[in-house]
Design a protein around this motif. Structure first.
Motif, short mmCIF file in Angstrom:
data_model
loop_
_atom_site.label_atom_id
_atom_site.label_comp_id
_atom_site.label_asym_id
_atom_site.label_seq_id
_atom_site.Cartn_x
_atom_site.Cartn_y
_atom_site.Cartn_z
N TYR A 140 -26.93 41.39 -0.74
CA TYR A 140 -28.20 42.09 -0.58
C TYR A 140 -29.26 41.12 -0.05
N ARG A 141 -29.29 39.93 -0.59
CA ARG A 141 -30.29 38.95 -0.18
C ARG A 141 -30.11 38.54 1.29
N ARG A 142 -28.87 38.54 1.76
CA ARG A 142 -28.61 38.20 3.16
C ARG A 142 -28.93 39.35 4.10
N ASP A 143 -28.60 40.58 3.67
CA ASP A 143 -28.59 41.71 4.60
C ASP A 143 -29.81 42.62 4.51
N ILE A 144 -30.57 42.53 3.44
CA ILE A 144 -31.68 43.47 3.21
C ILE A 144 -33.00 42.72 3.29
N ASP A 145 -33.97 43.34 3.94
CA ASP A 145 -35.30 42.75 4.07
C ASP A 145 -35.84 42.39 2.69
N CYS A 146 -36.38 41.19 2.57
CA CYS A 146 -36.84 40.71 1.26
C CYS A 146 -37.95 41.59 0.69
N ALA A 147 -38.66 42.33 1.56
CA ALA A 147 -39.71 43.23 1.06
C ALA A 147 -39.13 44.34 0.19
N LEU A 148 -37.82 44.64 0.37
CA LEU A 148 -37.19 45.70 -0.39
C LEU A 148 -36.49 45.20 -1.66
N TRP A 149 -36.36 43.89 -1.81
CA TRP A 149 -35.63 43.36 -2.97
C TRP A 149 -36.17 43.90 -4.31
N PRO A 150 -37.49 44.01 -4.49
CA PRO A 150 -37.99 44.51 -5.79
C PRO A 150 -37.60 45.95 -6.09
N GLU A 151 -37.14 46.69 -5.07
CA GLU A 151 -36.81 48.11 -5.25
C GLU A 151 -35.33 48.35 -5.53
N LEU A 152 -34.53 47.28 -5.57
CA LEU A 152 -33.08 47.43 -5.69
C LEU A 152 -32.63 47.50 -7.14
N TYR A 153 -31.87 48.52 -7.46
CA TYR A 153 -31.27 48.68 -8.79
C TYR A 153 -32.26 48.31 -9.89
N ARG A 154 -33.36 49.03 -9.88
CA ARG A 154 -34.43 48.77 -10.85
C ARG A 154 -33.99 49.21 -12.24
N LEU A 155 -34.55 48.56 -13.24
CA LEU A 155 -34.25 48.90 -14.63
C LEU A 155 -35.55 49.06 -15.42
N ARG A 156 -36.30 47.96 -15.55
CA ARG A 156 -37.51 48.02 -16.38
C ARG A 156 -38.50 49.05 -15.85
N ALA A 157 -38.59 49.21 -14.55
CA ALA A 157 -39.54 50.19 -14.00
C ALA A 157 -39.24 51.59 -14.51
N PHE A 158 -37.95 51.93 -14.61
CA PHE A 158 -37.58 53.24 -15.14
C PHE A 158 -37.94 53.34 -16.63
N VAL A 159 -37.61 52.31 -17.38
CA VAL A 159 -37.92 52.32 -18.81
C VAL A 159 -39.42 52.45 -19.02
N ASP A 160 -40.20 51.66 -18.29
CA ASP A 160 -41.66 51.69 -18.47
C ASP A 160 -42.26 53.02 -18.05
N ALA A 161 -41.59 53.72 -17.12
CA ALA A 161 -42.08 55.03 -16.68
C ALA A 161 -41.63 56.16 -17.59
N GLY A 162 -40.87 55.84 -18.64
CA GLY A 162 -40.39 56.86 -19.56
C GLY A 162 -39.21 57.64 -19.05
N ILE A 163 -38.48 57.09 -18.08
CA ILE A 163 -37.31 57.75 -17.50
C ILE A 163 -36.07 57.33 -18.28
N ALA A 164 -35.28 58.29 -18.73
CA ALA A 164 -34.04 57.97 -19.45
C ALA A 164 -33.12 57.20 -18.52
N LEU A 165 -32.56 56.10 -19.03
CA LEU A 165 -31.75 55.21 -18.20
C LEU A 165 -30.45 54.89 -18.92
N ALA A 166 -29.34 55.00 -18.19
CA ALA A 166 -28.03 54.68 -18.75
C ALA A 166 -27.30 53.75 -17.80
#
Length: 479
Positions: free
Chosen positions: A339-365
């Motif tokens: 991912y780091r080689r092939d994807i623009d670094c501006a998108l790295w924070p959006e990849l396979y997010r976890l805490r953002a879902f938890v903080d938004a109150g979204i059920a995460l498994a």
């Protein structure tokens, strides 16, 4: 398949996540009592020795048949295969039967095709599956053998390149394949404390239901299974070990369905009192899904699979829908360097997010997406905490979870991802016993050792080097 009446089990000196120590009695497949308990005659005794007793883990998205078959296949991607020379060496093994490769990544040798395979492996039929699971590539010998079994849909096979897209069901029929036995992967999962699996293949119907039921009945699959797939599953029989899951909708950005048709599919699933599980690995697929759910209406069991790319602007819309997300934390480790080689670094924070879902109150498994990702849930938890790639880089460090949050990804109720399971009186005795306390285990989740795993009170994994269980013969026997 019903719960088998095994002798009662007494787990002594178990620790819990809050640090307390207690005994746990299991009877008729359920947790009967928790406290300071005296042994009884005829019980199986397990001395936990202070090890943490947890609910059994659940892998919330995998593909059982492909995972089982992958065990007898040749790995064709990193880290074992990193170059075209490595791949050619693997495919050059002598033989006259099929050579089946899995996990191919273009970073190894580019977009391989029939001509490339003919050069390195001309003497036996070869088929290689792309790491996404969506494409197979054949050599000439393999293509000839494949077509001897019939003609595929014209838009799925490119005869020039010998690439077959998105038609595993036809491939199985053409090759006359039989569903594999599941005893080996069931044992592997049990050794990691996994007591439940959600089978998420989109084509699952009557045949898949029959196969999973038979594997459970024959004792080759101990885990409870939630079976997702087509709407045809709704008409079949279920039991405490096999539950009806959501309707799987597999979107592909390059060939999205008409939006009205997607909405109709969601409405039809909801009419069966089922949620939908929608495959979303691009931002476009995620936007398309959110818009369809907003128009169709939602069901409590609706879920978004992967959510591989999720910008901040979509978090609020997902939260408003109260739709769960099922992620694959270990992809950051297994694929993060690519991912780091092939994807623009501006998108790295959006990849396979976890805490953002938890903080938004979204059920995460959490899940493996096996065989397209590694099956080890403890390694996945460790990656959820560290966000480290295989080469040691941190990717999306702000998305890291605490060890407790990472564990909870695999303790979600598979039929209600908003609910976390605990060891409680009256609950199913699907349990994972660790060799250490949780306080010790949380310090390094990648080094967790599972001493014992129980499903409905039945011991399905017991470490040979640390045998914890013994049968109490009489009231005065020593524990």
């Amino acid at each position: 398949m019903g719960i088998i009446a095994d002798p009662p089990v007494l787990i002594r000196n178990a620790s819990f996540r809050d640090g307390r120590i207690a005994d746990v009695r299991i009877d008729a497949g359920r947790i009967a009592t928790i406290g300071a308990l005296d042994p009884r005659g005829g019980e199986t005794l397990i001395d936990a020795r202070g090890g943490a007793l947890l609910p059994g883990l659940h892998d919330h998205h995998l593909h059982l048949a492909a995972t089982a078959v992958a065990r007898s296949s040749v790995g064709c991607g990193p880290p074992e295969v990193a170059t075209a020379r490595d791949l050619a060496a693997r495919l050059g093994e002598p033989g006259d039967g099929w050579l089946r490769g899995v996990g191919y990544d273009e970073g190894v040798a580019g977009p391989i095709d029939r001509d490339w395979l003919d050069r390195v492996a001309p003497d036996r039929p070869v088929r290689i599956q792309h790491r996404s699971g969506r494409m197979w590539v054949f050599n000439s010998a393999g293509l000839a053998r494949l077509l001897a079994g019939g003609e595929p849909p014209s838009d799925r096979l490119d005869r020039t390149t010998a690439r077959l897209f998105d038609d595993d069901a036809w491939l199985r029929r053409a090759l006359g394949g039989q569903p594999p036995a599941l005893d080996a992967i069931a044992a592997d999962y049990a050794a990691r404390g996994v007591t439940g699996l959600t089978e998420m293949s989109p084509s699952n119907g009557r045949d898949a239901h029959h196969w999973v039921s038979e594997e459970q009945r024959a004792g080759r699959l101990a885990q409870r299974v939630v079976l997702a797939g087509t709407r045809a599953l709704a008409d079949l029989d279920y039991n405490p070990f096999l539950a009806l899951g959501p309707v799987k909708i597999h979107l592909h950005e390059a060939d999205l369905p008409d939006h009205a048709d997607l909405i109709a599919d969601i409405v039809a699933a909801h009419a069966q009192q089922r949620g939908v599980a929608v495959h979303c690995v691009t931002e476009v697929e995620l936007v398309y899904t959110i818009a369809a759910l907003e128009e169709a209406g939602v069901h409590p069991a609706d879920r978004i699979e992967h959510a591989s790319v999720t910008p901040d602007s979509l978090l609020g819309r997902i939260a408003a829908l109260k739709t769960a997300v099922v992620s694959q934390p270990l992809f950051i480790h297994a694929r993060g360097d690519r991912y780091r080689r092939d994807i623009d670094c501006a998108l790295w924070p959006e990849l396979y997010r976890l805490r953002a879902f938890v903080d938004a109150g979204i059920a995460l498994a959490g899940s493996s997406d096996a065989p397209y990702g590694p099956t080890d849930p403890w390694a996945a938890m460790a990656t959820a905490v560290s966000r480290r790639t295989r080469e040691g880089a941190v990717l999306g460090g702000e998305e890291a979870l605490s060890p407790e949050q990472a564990l909870s990804l695999y303790l979600a109720d598979p039929l209600d991802l908003t609910r976390t399971r605990f060891v409680t009186v009256g609950g199913d005795a699907d349990l994972c016993l660790l060799a250490t306390s949780w306080q010790e285990a949380r310090a390094d989740l990648s080094d967790v050792r599972v001493r014992a795993t129980l499903i409905a009170g039945r011991l399905v994994h017991d470490r040979v080097d640390e045998p914890p269980a013994q049968r109490r013969r009489g009231a005065d026997a020593l524990a």
